[in-house]
Design a protein around this motif. Structure first.
Motif, PDB file in Angstrom:
ATOM      1  N   THR A  20      64.387  -4.376  29.786  1.00 51.76           N
ATOM      2  CA  THR A  20      63.475  -2.726  29.378  1.00 51.76           C
ATOM      3  C   THR A  20      62.261  -3.186  30.863  1.00 51.76           C
ATOM      4  O   THR A  20      62.261  -1.931  32.143  1.00 51.76           O
ATOM      5  N   HIS A  21      62.078  -4.173  31.678  1.00 48.69           N
ATOM      6  CA  HIS A  21      61.288  -4.511  32.147  1.00 48.69           C
ATOM      7  C   HIS A  21      61.574  -3.810  34.011  1.00 48.69           C
ATOM      8  O   HIS A  21      61.282  -3.892  34.951  1.00 48.69           O
ATOM      9  N   HIS A  24      62.894  -0.515  33.887  1.00 45.29           N
ATOM     10  CA  HIS A  24      61.560   0.159  34.761  1.00 45.29           C
ATOM     11  C   HIS A  24      61.487   0.246  35.625  1.00 45.29           C
ATOM     12  O   HIS A  24      61.181   1.338  36.380  1.00 45.29           O
ATOM     13  N   ASP A  25      61.588  -0.857  36.758  1.00 43.26           N
ATOM     14  CA  ASP A  25      60.974  -1.635  38.003  1.00 43.26           C
ATOM     15  C   ASP A  25      62.177  -0.996  39.349  1.00 43.26           C
ATOM     16  O   ASP A  25      61.630  -0.709  40.024  1.00 43.26           O
ATOM     17  N   PRO A  30      60.639   6.675  32.989  1.00 41.93           N
ATOM     18  CA  PRO A  30      60.238   5.376  32.428  1.00 41.93           C
ATOM     19  C   PRO A  30      61.223   5.156  31.173  1.00 41.93           C
ATOM     20  O   PRO A  30      62.089   5.909  31.202  1.00 41.93           O
ATOM     21  N   VAL A  31      61.690   3.516  30.763  1.00 41.03           N
ATOM     22  CA  VAL A  31      62.628   2.919  30.650  1.00 41.03           C
ATOM     23  C   VAL A  31      62.295   2.508  29.704  1.00 41.03           C
ATOM     24  O   VAL A  31      61.424   1.619  29.030  1.00 41.03           O
ATOM     25  N   CYS A  40      67.848   9.528  34.663  1.00 43.10           N
ATOM     26  CA  CYS A  40      67.408   8.984  35.667  1.00 43.10           C
ATOM     27  C   CYS A  40      68.075   8.641  36.656  1.00 43.10           C
ATOM     28  O   CYS A  40      69.378   8.809  36.782  1.00 43.10           O
ATOM     29  N   ASP A 174      58.919   9.309  36.530  1.00 37.62           N
ATOM     30  CA  ASP A 174      57.701   9.083  36.230  1.00 37.62           C
ATOM     31  C   ASP A 174      56.410   8.676  37.514  1.00 37.62           C
ATOM     32  O   ASP A 174      57.061   7.937  38.565  1.00 37.62           O
ATOM     33  N   LYS A 177      53.927   5.042  36.574  1.00 36.78           N
ATOM     34  CA  LYS A 177      53.935   4.027  37.132  1.00 36.78           C
ATOM     35  C   LYS A 177      53.991   3.410  38.253  1.00 36.78           C
ATOM     36  O   LYS A 177      54.265   4.456  39.630  1.00 36.78           O
ATOM     37  N   TYR A 180      59.136   2.177  42.432  1.00 39.13           N
ATOM     38  CA  TYR A 180      60.710   1.906  41.872  1.00 39.13           C
ATOM     39  C   TYR A 180      60.904   2.168  43.223  1.00 39.13           C
ATOM     40  O   TYR A 180      60.472   2.378  44.269  1.00 39.13           O
TER      41      TYR A 180
END
Length: 276
Positions: A20-21, A24-25, A30-31, A40, A174, A177, A180
Motif C-alpha cells: 500500500t505504501h 501510494h507513492d 489514493p491507494v 490510476c 490525488d 498526497k 509520486y
C-alpha cells in the motif's frame, strides 16, 4: 450473465506488507485497502502516462489492469521502484484473463468502475473460469457514451498527460498526497489551470476512424479515438473549438458534446474556455 473478454488488457497482482505504501507513492490516485476501484496511472518523470487502468483491493492484494501495449514497460518500472520493499509483483497474463460485465459476477475478482454511472465491472479470473466469456464491444460503447478514454483504443503510451484524458476530474489523480512519479508537472498544470486538451464526445461520424482529425474553421482541433457505432471520444483543444456547429471529420459534419462529468467548457468564438 454475459462477461465480455478484454484480450487487450493484462492483469497484475500486488501483495506484501509494503504494498500500500509503495503503490501510494508511485501511482497517481489514493491507494487504499477499501475495495474501491480507482483509475490510476503510472507516469514518466515528465508527467505523461506510461500506463493506466483500474486498481482495487481484494483478497489481501491489489489487482490492476493495464493495456497490453504498456504491460512490459509497466512491469519493468514497477520492479525497479520496488527495490528492497516487501512487495510481490505477479504478472498474470498466462494464468488470468480480464473481462467486463454490466453486473457483478458470482466468481472472479470484480471491481465496479465508478468513474461514471453504468460503466459496469472489471473482472479478473483464472483462464479456466473464463471459457464461456465472449468477444464484443459493449464496454467500448458504454465508455464512449460516458466520455471515458482508454489507452490502446484511444491513445498511446507516453503521449498524453492525465489532464488530457480527464483523470483529474474522475478520481485518477490525488492532488493532496506527497510526491509520486511525474507529480511536479501534473501539479503545476492543475494549479496554473493550463490544461487545454480535454475529452470530448464526438457523434454522427459517417466516415472516419481512430486518429482522424476533427476540423473546425479549416483547422484541426483534435483527433478521434476508437469509433464504435459512429461515436468516439476525442482529445480536443477546447480553447480552439469556436463554433461547435462547424465541426467535421473527413469533410462530413459531426456533433461535439462534453461528458456529463466535465467541469470545463468550450471556448466561445474568439474567447477562452473555462476550466475549474
Amino acid at each position: 450473465m454475459t462477461i465480455e473478454r478484454r484480450s487487450d488488457r493484462v492483469a497484475f497482482r500486488f501483495s506484501g506488507p509494503d504494498t500500500t505504501h509503495l503503490l501510494h507513492d508511485v501511482l497517481t490516485p489514493p491507494v487504499l485497502e477499501d475495495g474501491v476501484a480507482r483509475w490510476c496511472g503510472l507516469l514518466a518523470p515528465q508527467g505523461k502516462l506510461l500506463a493506466e487502468g483500474l486498481i482495487g483491493w481484494a483478497d489481501g492484494a491489489y489487482w490492476l489492469d493495464v493495456p497490453s501495449a504498456a504491460a512490459d514497460n509497466f512491469f519493468k518500472r514497477m520492479k525497479m521502484y520496488r527495490l528492497r520493499a516487501k512487495m510481490e509483483i505477479e504478472r498474470l497474463d498466462e494464468s488470468h484473463v480480464i473481462g467486463w460485465s454490466t453486473a457483478q459476477p458470482a466468481s472472479g475478482v470484480a471491481h465496479e468502475d465508478r468513474r461514471a454511472e453504468g460503466l459496469g465491472y472489471r473482472v479478473i479470473a483464472p483462464v479456466g473460469d473464463a471459457e464461456d466469456w465472449v468477444d464484443g464491444d459493449g464496454q467500448a460503447r458504454i465508455r464512449i457514451a460516458a466520455g471515458i478514454l482508454e489507452m490502446g483504443p484511444d491513445f498511446i503510451p507516453e503521449d498524453v498527460f492525465p489532464h488530457d484524458v480527464g483523470m483529474d476530474h474522475l478520481g485518477g489523480v490525488d492532488f493532496k498526497k506527497g510526491c509520486y512519479v511525474g507529480q511536479e508537472v501534473v501539479s503545476r498544470m492543475q494549479h496554473r489551470g493550463t490544461a487545454r486538451r480535454r475529452p470530448v464526445i464526438v457523434s454522427g461520424i459517417a466516415q472516419g476512424g481512430r486518429g482522424d482529425a476533427i476540423v473546425v474553421g479549416g483547422k484541426s482541433i483534435g483527433t478521434l479515438g476508437a469509433v464504435v457505432d459512429g461515436s468516439a471520444v476525442a482529445i480536443v483543444r477546447i480553447d480552439k473549438v469556436g463554433d461547435v456547429d462547424e465541426a467535421s471529420v473527413n469533410g462530413a459534419p459531426v456533433s461535439l458534446a462534453l461528458p456529463h462529468w466535465a467541469r470545463y467548457g468550450f471556448a466561445a468564438p474568439g474567447g477562452d474556455s473555462e476550466d475549474d
